[in-house]
Design a protein around this motif. Structure first.
Motif, PDB file in Angstrom:
ATOM      1  N   ASP A  53      24.842 -11.437  52.762  1.00 23.58           N
ATOM      2  CA  ASP A  53      25.220 -11.816  51.391  1.00 23.58           C
ATOM      3  C   ASP A  53      24.874 -13.278  51.119  1.00 23.58           C
ATOM      4  OD1 ASP A  53      26.260  -9.487  50.140  1.00 23.58           O
ATOM      5  OD2 ASP A  53      28.118  -9.690  51.271  1.00 23.58           O
ATOM      6  N   ASP A  54      25.156 -14.162  52.095  1.00 22.97           N
ATOM      7  CA  ASP A  54      24.839 -15.587  51.940  1.00 22.97           C
ATOM      8  C   ASP A  54      23.341 -15.788  51.736  1.00 22.97           C
ATOM      9  OD1 ASP A  54      27.528 -16.234  52.424  1.00 22.97           O
ATOM     10  OD2 ASP A  54      27.167 -16.677  54.553  1.00 22.97           O
ATOM     11  N   LEU A  55      22.547 -15.117  52.569  1.00 22.41           N
ATOM     12  CA  LEU A  55      21.091 -15.256  52.473  1.00 22.41           C
ATOM     13  C   LEU A  55      20.600 -14.731  51.127  1.00 22.41           C
ATOM     14  CD1 LEU A  55      18.342 -16.017  53.555  1.00 22.41           C
ATOM     15  CD2 LEU A  55      18.338 -13.867  54.872  1.00 22.41           C
ATOM     16  N   ALA A  56      21.106 -13.598  50.692  1.00 21.71           N
ATOM     17  CA  ALA A  56      20.713 -13.049  49.387  1.00 21.71           C
ATOM     18  C   ALA A  56      21.045 -14.037  48.278  1.00 21.71           C
ATOM     19  CB  ALA A  56      21.392 -11.706  49.147  1.00 21.71           C
TER      20      ALA A  56
ATOM     21  N   GLU B  28      19.135  -8.310  46.856  1.00 18.71           N
ATOM     22  CA  GLU B  28      20.528  -7.959  47.171  1.00 18.71           C
ATOM     23  C   GLU B  28      20.719  -7.896  48.682  1.00 18.71           C
ATOM     24  OE1 GLU B  28      22.777  -7.637  44.756  1.00 18.71           O
ATOM     25  OE2 GLU B  28      21.235  -7.976  43.234  1.00 18.71           O
ATOM     26  N   ARG B  29      21.974  -7.860  49.102  1.00 14.95           N
ATOM     27  CA  ARG B  29      22.304  -7.779  50.525  1.00 14.95           C
ATOM     28  C   ARG B  29      21.657  -6.562  51.168  1.00 14.95           C
ATOM     29  NH1 ARG B  29      24.110  -4.872  54.045  1.00 14.95           N
ATOM     30  NH2 ARG B  29      24.790  -3.405  52.484  1.00 14.95           N
ATOM     31  N   ASN B  30      21.661  -5.440  50.478  1.00 15.02           N
ATOM     32  CA  ASN B  30      21.060  -4.218  51.012  1.00 15.02           C
ATOM     33  C   ASN B  30      19.570  -4.418  51.306  1.00 15.02           C
ATOM     34  OD1 ASN B  30      21.006  -1.384  51.700  1.00 15.02           O
ATOM     35  ND2 ASN B  30      19.928  -1.074  49.765  1.00 15.02           N
ATOM     36  N   SER B  31      18.887  -5.163  50.462  1.00 14.83           N
ATOM     37  CA  SER B  31      17.461  -5.428  50.693  1.00 14.83           C
ATOM     38  C   SER B  31      17.260  -6.314  51.917  1.00 14.83           C
ATOM     39  CB  SER B  31      16.828  -6.080  49.467  1.00 14.83           C
ATOM     40  OG  SER B  31      16.820  -5.173  48.388  1.00 14.83           O
ATOM     41  N   ILE B  32      18.148  -7.285  52.119  1.00 11.39           N
ATOM     42  CA  ILE B  32      18.067  -8.125  53.318  1.00 11.39           C
ATOM     43  C   ILE B  32      18.241  -7.248  54.556  1.00 11.39           C
ATOM     44  CG2 ILE B  32      19.153 -10.006  54.629  1.00 11.39           C
ATOM     45  CD1 ILE B  32      17.758 -11.038  52.098  1.00 11.39           C
ATOM     46  N   SER B  33      19.208  -6.350  54.513  1.00  9.70           N
ATOM     47  CA  SER B  33      19.444  -5.433  55.627  1.00  9.70           C
ATOM     48  C   SER B  33      18.209  -4.590  55.914  1.00  9.70           C
ATOM     49  CB  SER B  33      20.637  -4.527  55.312  1.00  9.70           C
ATOM     50  OG  SER B  33      20.819  -3.579  56.327  1.00  9.70           O
TER      51      SER B  33
ATOM     52  N   ILE C 125      15.088  -5.286  55.122  1.00 10.11           N
ATOM     53  CA  ILE C 125      14.019  -6.149  55.640  1.00 10.11           C
ATOM     54  C   ILE C 125      14.227  -6.368  57.134  1.00 10.11           C
ATOM     55  CG2 ILE C 125      13.153  -8.529  55.670  1.00 10.11           C
ATOM     56  CD1 ILE C 125      13.552  -8.510  52.583  1.00 10.11           C
ATOM     57  N   GLU C 126      15.447  -6.732  57.509  1.00 10.57           N
ATOM     58  CA  GLU C 126      15.732  -7.028  58.911  1.00 10.57           C
ATOM     59  C   GLU C 126      15.528  -5.817  59.817  1.00 10.57           C
ATOM     60  OE1 GLU C 126      18.905 -10.657  58.174  1.00 10.57           O
ATOM     61  OE2 GLU C 126      19.644  -8.801  59.070  1.00 10.57           O
ATOM     62  N   SER C 127      15.770  -4.627  59.309  1.00  8.42           N
ATOM     63  CA  SER C 127      15.578  -3.419  60.112  1.00  8.42           C
ATOM     64  C   SER C 127      14.140  -2.911  60.072  1.00  8.42           C
ATOM     65  CB  SER C 127      16.519  -2.311  59.639  1.00  8.42           C
ATOM     66  OG  SER C 127      16.123  -1.826  58.371  1.00  8.42           O
ATOM     67  N   GLY C 128      13.307  -3.507  59.221  1.00 11.55           N
ATOM     68  CA  GLY C 128      11.914  -3.093  59.110  1.00 11.55           C
ATOM     69  C   GLY C 128      11.684  -1.963  58.140  1.00 11.55           C
ATOM     70  N   ALA C 129      12.707  -1.603  57.376  1.00 11.26           N
ATOM     71  CA  ALA C 129      12.594  -0.482  56.442  1.00 11.26           C
ATOM     72  C   ALA C 129      12.080  -0.894  55.064  1.00 11.26           C
ATOM     73  CB  ALA C 129      13.951   0.206  56.289  1.00 11.26           C
ATOM     74  N   ARG C 130      11.946  -2.199  54.812  1.00 12.63           N
ATOM     75  CA  ARG C 130      11.482  -2.676  53.505  1.00 12.63           C
ATOM     76  C   ARG C 130      10.307  -3.623  53.692  1.00 12.63           C
ATOM     77  NH1 ARG C 130      12.073  -7.269  50.362  1.00 12.63           N
ATOM     78  NH2 ARG C 130      12.366  -7.055  48.128  1.00 12.63           N
ATOM     79  N   PHE C 131       9.324  -3.460  52.832  1.00 15.77           N
ATOM     80  CA  PHE C 131       8.157  -4.340  52.768  1.00 15.77           C
ATOM     81  C   PHE C 131       8.601  -5.720  52.288  1.00 15.77           C
ATOM     82  CE2 PHE C 131       4.579  -5.927  50.165  1.00 15.77           C
ATOM     83  CZ  PHE C 131       3.596  -5.959  51.143  1.00 15.77           C
ATOM     84  N   VAL C 132       7.970  -6.777  52.812  1.00 17.50           N
ATOM     85  CA  VAL C 132       8.253  -8.143  52.355  1.00 17.50           C
ATOM     86  C   VAL C 132       7.030  -8.640  51.584  1.00 17.50           C
ATOM     87  CG1 VAL C 132       8.843 -10.493  53.030  1.00 17.50           C
ATOM     88  CG2 VAL C 132       9.704  -8.584  54.373  1.00 17.50           C
ATOM     89  N   PRO C 133       7.138  -8.788  50.258  1.00 19.55           N
ATOM     90  CA  PRO C 133       6.004  -9.284  49.481  1.00 19.55           C
ATOM     91  C   PRO C 133       5.666 -10.729  49.856  1.00 19.55           C
ATOM     92  CG  PRO C 133       7.730  -8.411  48.035  1.00 19.55           C
ATOM     93  CD  PRO C 133       8.285  -8.461  49.410  1.00 19.55           C
TER      94      PRO C 133
END
Length: 81
Positions: free
Chosen positions: A29-32, A43-48, A50-58
């Motif tokens: 949440d802090d990072l978001a 959002e926090r969910n997107s950070i999660s 990203i960290e797990s490798g499930a989301r692309f980082v533009p």
């Protein structure tokens, strides 16, 4: 648009982002919130994800992660140690 996987993940920087976040004692949440202050709506969910490798980082997010976490882009993109 098809987003490809690399070694089963959608990014190579997620684990480094997690390491830097934990080192700075930030929650997801802090990072978001810090990213949002810098103009990246995330959002926090997107950070999660990203960290797990499930989301692309533009590419436009990497310099902001680098700045907020006080690490180099090169480090974020380097292979895991």
């Amino acid at each position: 648009m098809k987003i490809y996987d690399y070694n089963g993940k959608k990014n190579i920087s997620g684990e480094k982002i997690r390491q830097a976040r934990v080192k700075k004692r930030l929650t997801q949440d802090d990072l978001a919130a810090k990213m949002q202050i810098e103009g990246i709506i995330i959002e926090r969910n997107s950070i999660s994800r990203i960290e797990s490798g499930a989301r692309f980082v533009p590419d436009y997010e990497l310099p902001v992660f680098s700045r907020v976490l006080n690490v180099s882009i090169e480090w974020l993109l380097s292979p895991e140690e």
